[in-house]
Every structure is written in C-alpha cells, then in structure tokens.
Design a protein around this motif. Structure first.
Motif, mmCIF file in Angstrom:
data_model
loop_
_atom_site.group_PDB
_atom_site.id
_atom_site.type_symbol
_atom_site.label_atom_id
_atom_site.label_comp_id
_atom_site.label_asym_id
_atom_site.label_seq_id
_atom_site.Cartn_x
_atom_site.Cartn_y
_atom_site.Cartn_z
ATOM 1 N N UNK A 34 15.255 -21.695 66.010
ATOM 2 C CA UNK A 34 14.703 -22.256 67.253
ATOM 3 C C UNK A 34 14.741 -23.771 67.157
ATOM 4 N N UNK A 35 15.202 -24.414 68.220
ATOM 5 C CA UNK A 35 15.261 -25.882 68.242
ATOM 6 C C UNK A 35 14.461 -26.387 69.434
ATOM 7 N N UNK A 36 13.584 -27.339 69.164
ATOM 8 C CA UNK A 36 12.803 -27.945 70.249
ATOM 9 C C UNK A 36 13.426 -29.281 70.608
ATOM 10 N N UNK A 52 22.481 -28.259 73.620
ATOM 11 C CA UNK A 52 21.534 -27.806 72.595
ATOM 12 C C UNK A 52 21.048 -26.404 72.946
ATOM 13 N N UNK A 53 21.419 -25.445 72.137
ATOM 14 C CA UNK A 53 20.902 -24.081 72.319
ATOM 15 C C UNK A 53 19.535 -24.030 71.657
ATOM 16 N N UNK A 54 18.506 -23.807 72.427
ATOM 17 C CA UNK A 54 17.157 -23.807 71.835
ATOM 18 C C UNK A 54 16.927 -22.576 70.972
ATOM 19 N N UNK A 55 17.591 -21.476 71.341
ATOM 20 C CA UNK A 55 17.446 -20.251 70.527
ATOM 21 C C UNK A 55 18.826 -19.746 70.151
ATOM 22 N N UNK A 56 19.023 -19.519 68.893
ATOM 23 C CA UNK A 56 20.324 -19.013 68.434
ATOM 24 C C UNK A 56 20.098 -18.119 67.213
ATOM 25 N N UNK A 57 21.107 -17.383 66.869
ATOM 26 C CA UNK A 57 21.005 -16.541 65.681
ATOM 27 C C UNK A 57 22.398 -16.283 65.120
ATOM 28 N N UNK A 58 22.460 -16.287 63.803
ATOM 29 C CA UNK A 58 23.733 -16.047 63.114
ATOM 30 C C UNK A 58 23.600 -14.753 62.327
ATOM 31 N N UNK A 59 24.478 -13.829 62.584
ATOM 32 C CA UNK A 59 24.479 -12.549 61.851
ATOM 33 C C UNK A 59 25.752 -12.493 61.001
ATOM 34 N N UNK A 60 25.587 -12.328 59.717
ATOM 35 C CA UNK A 60 26.743 -12.332 58.808
ATOM 36 C C UNK A 60 26.837 -11.027 58.021
ATOM 37 N N UNK A 61 28.056 -10.579 57.843
ATOM 38 C CA UNK A 61 28.348 -9.582 56.811
ATOM 39 C C UNK A 61 29.238 -10.304 55.793
ATOM 40 N N UNK A 62 28.730 -10.406 54.574
ATOM 41 C CA UNK A 62 29.455 -11.186 53.556
ATOM 42 C C UNK A 62 29.981 -10.251 52.477
ATOM 43 N N UNK A 63 31.227 -10.415 52.123
ATOM 44 C CA UNK A 63 31.851 -9.606 51.079
ATOM 45 C C UNK A 63 32.386 -10.513 49.982
ATOM 46 N N UNK A 64 32.147 -10.092 48.730
ATOM 47 C CA UNK A 64 32.686 -10.829 47.577
ATOM 48 C C UNK A 64 33.413 -9.848 46.684
ATOM 49 N N UNK A 65 34.530 -10.274 46.189
ATOM 50 C CA UNK A 65 35.315 -9.429 45.282
ATOM 51 C C UNK A 65 35.769 -10.284 44.117
ATOM 52 N N UNK A 66 35.668 -9.704 42.939
ATOM 53 C CA UNK A 66 36.186 -10.385 41.753
ATOM 54 C C UNK A 66 36.884 -9.385 40.859
ATOM 55 N N UNK A 67 38.073 -9.713 40.474
ATOM 56 C CA UNK A 67 38.770 -8.899 39.475
ATOM 57 C C UNK A 67 39.508 -9.857 38.556
ATOM 58 N N UNK A 68 39.063 -9.927 37.311
ATOM 59 C CA UNK A 68 39.650 -10.902 36.404
ATOM 60 C C UNK A 68 39.460 -12.295 36.983
ATOM 61 N N UNK A 69 40.538 -13.027 37.114
ATOM 62 C CA UNK A 69 40.449 -14.377 37.650
ATOM 63 C C UNK A 69 40.515 -14.442 39.163
ATOM 64 N N UNK A 70 40.709 -13.293 39.800
ATOM 65 C CA UNK A 70 40.817 -13.288 41.257
ATOM 66 C C UNK A 70 39.440 -13.259 41.909
ATOM 67 N N UNK A 71 39.242 -14.116 42.858
ATOM 68 C CA UNK A 71 37.966 -14.190 43.561
ATOM 69 C C UNK A 71 38.212 -14.293 45.058
ATOM 70 N N UNK A 72 37.502 -13.469 45.816
ATOM 71 C CA UNK A 72 37.608 -13.535 47.276
ATOM 72 C C UNK A 72 36.214 -13.439 47.860
ATOM 73 N N UNK A 73 35.960 -14.230 48.863
ATOM 74 C CA UNK A 73 34.675 -14.194 49.567
ATOM 75 C C UNK A 73 34.960 -14.419 51.037
ATOM 76 N N UNK A 74 34.501 -13.493 51.855
ATOM 77 C CA UNK A 74 34.736 -13.621 53.290
ATOM 78 C C UNK A 74 33.493 -13.248 54.077
#
Lengths: 413, 257
Positions: A34-36, A52-74
């Motif tokens: 909420x922003x005044x 200026x949006x006085x009311x906002x909301x962020x909904x995230x689905x976050x995924x992380x993967x690691x295999x050996x040296x490989x790393x992914x995050x989205x």
C-alpha cells in the motif's frame, strides 16, 4: 551463436553429461503493498497520482534448480494494481554454469547475480549487480549475463568477468543506466581479521571505475567496514529544462547526463550482542546522486511550472511535473546519507528491526519499521516506511509519503 | 631434597594434566568424527513445548585446520551457506549472493546455532582440567531422544575453557564415559558465564564402531525449546581447498562432492 540458442543447448549438454544429484526448490509468495500519496508534495499532480498505484500486489512462483555446476532460477509473476489490468511475466533470474578447469581455477558462463564489496545501505563496489539496497519488498534479484574466469588460492580470489557481452554502450535512457557491456575485475584477500576487496571496471559508458574496501572484525561483537570507488564518468538523470531555460517540455526532459569524475564511499560500524540485539551505523556518499542545489533547482522549476496554471494547458503542466518526479526513483536522493539500524533476532525465527535514514544536507529522513517471522516453511514479512523531515527536504517532497508492505512466502519443496 | 624438587613437581604436574585432557578430548572427538576430512549429512529437529516446530537439513564439510562449510538444504533455507575458518565466519544468503563477514556473536543467531552444527570437535578449541570422577549424569526422565543406561557408569567430569577466540561456547563442562571416553553430556556456557544449553550425546554402532549419531540440545535461555541433531551420515570426504575460500561461496559445484 546467440545466447538464446546457447543456454538450452548448454542445459541439455550438462544434464546429460553429469551424474550429480539434482536439487529442485520451489516457493510461492504473495506480496501486497500500500502506498500513501504525499498531498503536501509539489510533485504530486493528477498526472503523477495517476502513475502511483496505491494498492498493488506481486504474486510469484519461484523455481530453483541445481545440478553440479548448473544453476537456474526463474520466476512466474502476476502483478496486480488498482486501476490497471493484471500483468503476467516470466523472469529468468539466473541461468549459469560454474565450471572447474583445475584446482583453484574455475569459469562461469550465463546469467548470474554477482554482488561485490562491502556495505549495507549502499555498496559502492557493487559495480556489476548495482542493486538498490534501499528498495522495499524487493523481488528476487535478476542476474547479469557474463563470462567469467575465477582463480582461488588459500587467501586470495580473483574474478575477471566480461559482463553483458555484446550489449555495447546500451541505451542509457531506456535501461536505467546500467546495461552496458564492461570488463570487470574483483580481487579479494583474507588477511586475518580483515576482508579486503578491490574492484576495477572498464566500460565505454563509465570508462574507468576503481575501488577498494575492507571489513574488519574487532573481537566477538564488533565489525567495521569501509569502501571507496572512483569513477571516471558518472551519470545521473536530470531535467534538460534546467539547462535549456524553458518552462515546459513537449517530451520527457528527464535524461541521463554524464557529470564527470566522482567518488562513492561508505563507512560503517556494526555491533551484535549475545542477546540477539544488533546495531548498525553507516554513512555514505554517492557522487551520482543530486546535491541539495540540484533539488532546489528542480523545486524552483516545479514551482515555475505550477505558476503557469491558467496560462498553459493543465495537462502539459501536470505531465512535466510527473516527468520531473522521476528524480525520486534514484536509489539515493542526496549525496550524503546516514543510516542507523536497530535489529533483534530472538533465535526462534522472529526478527524485528527499525531503521532511520537521514540526509543531513537538507534534514530529510526515512523511518522504516519491519519484522520477519520464519516458520518451518513459511515466512511472513511486514513493514512500513515513512518519509519526512524538513518541509523542503527531498524526502519530504517525495510524491509517496508512506509505504506499507507484507509478504507471505511458502517454500513448497 | 623434597624442597628442591617441589618447584619442579609443580611445573610438571599441570603439563601432565593438560596432556591428559588433550588426549581425552582427542578420544572423545573420535566418537563424533571418524576422519579429519568428512562430509556430514545432518537432520535437525526443533521442538517447541515438546511439539515438532521446524525441521532443517544441512550438509557440512569439515577439513583440518578448524575449517567447516555448512550448506543449508531445507526448502526455506536452500542456498544459504556458512563458512567457518578457525575463528572467522562468513554467511552467504542466496538473495544477495554476497559473502558477508560475520562476528562470533552473529554466528550464534538463528534457530539452530551454526556453531552447534559445524563444530564437531573439542580438542582444537578447548583446554582445561579433569575436575573429578562421578557417576554419569542421567538424562531428564522426559527426554525420549536420549535412552537412560541400564547400569550406572562412571564419568570423567572435565572443565574446559576456550583456547581460541571465536568458539561458540566460552566454557564447557563435559562428561566422558570413564571407560570408553565417549561423550555423555556437556553444559555449554556463553561468554557472560551463563549456561546457554545442555547437550546430550547418543551413540550407536556404525560399521562396528560406536559413533555419536544424535545430539540433543536443551535450551536454558528458552526452556521450552529442544533441538535434536541427527547425523544421518558421516563419510570421509576431502572437499577441495578452494571451496573454503570465502569468495568461492558464490560458486555451487559442491553437489559433486
């Protein structure tokens, strides 16, 4: 070969070529805010208010993967705000591979978060990531495309990185000023109770940036830190009307302009007691930020534009002031800043804190109070930030005077 | 003659005692760490008012020279790392990907003290005296995680003081089985002199050798809290030295090790 072709090919190659265990983690989060609006601000016009949006909301689905040296995050993100339709985004936060050539010698390719240096409220040596340390309810960081070589010895580490390869000088007015290609070097040395850092970055836009920093541990409870960076050419967003002498612009006059060499520095002290209480005092100087005089000039321009009501079209006046209000998006509104932070950790997942940021040059202040509670898989965050101080200070003139935010996060697996 | 020898005896006696304590601590350490360089898979249960409140998973790499690297694996902490090099500590939070130098006090913060998980030996960190020989203390009756022995054993009661800066507990009162030297119980005191925790050690045979596979921590500061640390596996593993460089915390190749 474009990066878009490279990454899937790299993924397939790496997943097929190693037997290392795969670690996958997922989390969902809901972060309303909420922003005044600040009715006392000269910069709050109908056009600014509409942004200026006085009311906002962020909904995230976050995924992380690691295999050996490989790393992914989205992140899959839904952003909702009053007055606008929901927006959906897919964010590739990180996608990189850490490889090993020999003992103490490694390489990295891909998009990676690369944070360097010391400091809490401000990190002058963070010449690659350049994250805004003072934003509230910030989403996960997005990495920087890079190719890096790293060397580790017993007490030293060297990283040389080609960041944002192929992006050249970029378009400074479209990318927030930081999406230029560069060659960056980080040196680290562990010297007893001291962590010493050195950075060097060479780019067409900022030319040379060079800095040193250190953290020193004093006994079991105290730590001090400091860092300074010299940049051959800095950039800040200014209103072109201040140079042209005009009163109103037909197009956005807020442009990034180079301002010559300058220094960014930070110094701080931290104490953490056995009780779980901790104190931080930190001061910093940011040569890319406005001086008090820059704000007075922008305030005068805004007053001049407001005085044109009844003479010039209201839409033109409001639009120009809304453009000028972009100056409040800078991570530091003024060059000199002092931060005090008091925090507590009850060792059971509950961590309340309070922060006071002061700009001594104009008497502005920002008070932030918040708390985090972490359960087995859930985390709850609640915070409030109020700007204020002397009536003519930059913070007191900000179009948003208060932000209240919350976050619920569930680590699914 | 005796008067001439007395100063010499006084000099020799403490040295002899100190050697004995060092040997006892080495023997006790062997029940916790079978090799100098190991990888330990740890499952931590945090109980609140006897109800399971939180669970945490850690992989700990230990190397000689008091080096430990803790990788946090549970969903809510995934990606966090703590590096301990003797009395120096660093923390990496996945959100910022920046190793942060932390003080010994900051290491104590958090639900399960990192020091309890990463420090698995006494001999490098403490010296002291054998105070007396007593009947081994019995665990509290309601402590289901620690079995009460069928017969009373004799215990050596050691009073240990930190030999170096940065150890998690400034003083330890340690009870070792007088016959086997297996650790039974420890009272853990912080720098202010206050007892912070009471630790109970549970051994079970692994490959024919008794090993400490469970440690139960009773919190004195928060009496309704109990932490049970299960060592799921302890295997000899020599992780490369470079992973113990603080700047290397931002790299993630350790799943291969």
């Amino acid at each position: 070969m474009s990066p878009r072709l490279t990454f899937p090919a790299l993924l397939a190659l790496l997943l097929s070529g190693t037997a290392a265990a795969v670690e996958i983690h997922a989390a969902i989060s809901v972060a309303p805010e909420y922003r005044a609006r600040n009715d006392a601000s000269s910069y709050l016009t109908d056009a600014t208010a509409a942004e200026i949006a006085t009311r906002s909301s962020r909904q995230d689905i976050e995924l992380r993967l690691q295999q050996g040296g490989l790393n992914a995050q989205g992140t899959l993100r839904q952003q909702v705000a009053n007055g606008s339709s929901p927006e959906y985004h897919g964010v590739a936060n990180q996608f990189y591979y850490d490889g090993r050539i020999a003992d103490g010698l490694g390489w990295t390719v891909g998009k990676k978060v690369l944070s360097w240096g010391v400091g809490f409220g401000f990190k002058p040596l963070d010449v690659v990531q350049r994250e805004d340390r003072r934003s509230v309810n910030a989403p996960p960081l997005v990495g920087v495309p890079l190719l890096a070589l790293e060397r580790f010895t017993g007490s030293d580490a060297w990283t040389i990185a080609w960041t944002r390869p192929g992006q050249g000088d970029g378009d400074i007015n479209n990318d927030g000023g930081e999406r230029d290609s560069a060659l960056a070097l980080h040196w680290y040395r562990l010297a007893g109770d001291n962590d010493v850092h050195g950075v060097l970055r060479v780019s067409p836009r900022r030319r040379l940036e060079a800095g040193f920093g250190a953290t020193r541990i004093l006994g079991d409870e105290w730590a001090i830190h400091g860092a300074a960076l010299y940049q051959r050419r800095g950039w800040r967003r200014t209103n072109a009307l201040l140079d042209d002498g005009g009163a109103l612009a037909a197009t956005d006059p807020m442009m990034y302009a180079a301002h010559g060499g300058g220094v960014k520095s930070v110094a701080g002290v931290q104490w953490t007691g056995e009780s779980g209480i901790s104190l931080l005092a930190e001061a910093w100087y940011d040569a890319d930020a406005y001086r008090e005089g820059d704000w007075r000039a922008l305030d005068a321009l805004t007053a001049q534009q407001l005085a044109l009501r009844g003479v010039a079209p209201a839409a033109a006046i409001d639009g120009n002031i809304a453009w000028s209000s972009q100056a409040f998006l800078a991570s530091n509104l003024l060059r000199k800043n002092v931060l005090l932070r008091l925090a507590y950790d009850d060792r059971d997942g509950f961590k309340p804190y309070g922060e006071l940021l002061v700009t001594p040059g104009d008497g502005g202040r920002v008070l932030t109070l918040g708390a985090v509670w972490e359960g087995d898989r859930q985390r709850y965050t609640l915070g409030a930030r109020q700007v204020g101080g002397a009536a003519d200070s930059a913070y007191a003139q900000a179009p948003i005077k208060r932000v209240i935010w919350a976050e619920w996060r569930l680590a699914v697996f | 003659m005796f008067e001439r020898l007395l100063p010499l005896l006084l000099l020799v006696a403490p040295v002899h005692a100190a050697e004995s304590v060092a040997a006892l601590l080495k023997a006790a350490d062997a029940f916790r760490l079978p090799a100098e360089s190991v990888r330990v898979e740890t499952h931590v249960e945090l109980y609140k008012n006897d109800a399971l409140d939180k669970e945490r998973l850690y992989t700990v790499y230990v190397k000689p020279g008091r080096r430990s690297l803790v990788l946090m694996k549970s969903p809510s902490e995934a990606g966090q790392k703590v590096l301990m090099l003797a009395d120096q500590f660093w923390l990496l939070m996945p959100q910022s990907q920046r190793p942060i130098r932390i003080t010994a006090s900051q290491k104590l913060l958090g639900e399960a003290s990192t020091g309890d998980i990463a420090t698995m030996t006494w001999s490098d960190d403490y010296n002291g005296v054998v105070k007396d020989e007593v009947d081994c203390p019995s665990p509290p009756a309601d402590l289901a995680d620690v079995p009460t022995p069928a017969t009373t054993h004799r215990c050596l009661h050691l009073d240990l003081a930190q030999a170096r800066n940065g150890v998690t507990y400034a003083r330890v009162e340690l009870y070792l089985d007088a016959a086997s030297k297996a650790p039974i119980k420890a009272d853990l005191y912080v720098g202010s002199g206050k007892r912070a925790k009471e630790a109970w050690y549970v051994a079970r045979p692994v490959n024919g050798q008794p090993r400490i596979m469970t440690m139960v921590l009773l919190d004195d500061i928060r009496p309704n809290r109990r932490t049970v640390i299960h060592y799921r596996s302890i295997v000899a593993k020599v992780a490369p030295d470079e992973f113990f460089n603080p700047a290397a915390l931002v790299r993630n190749p350790l799943t291969d090790w």
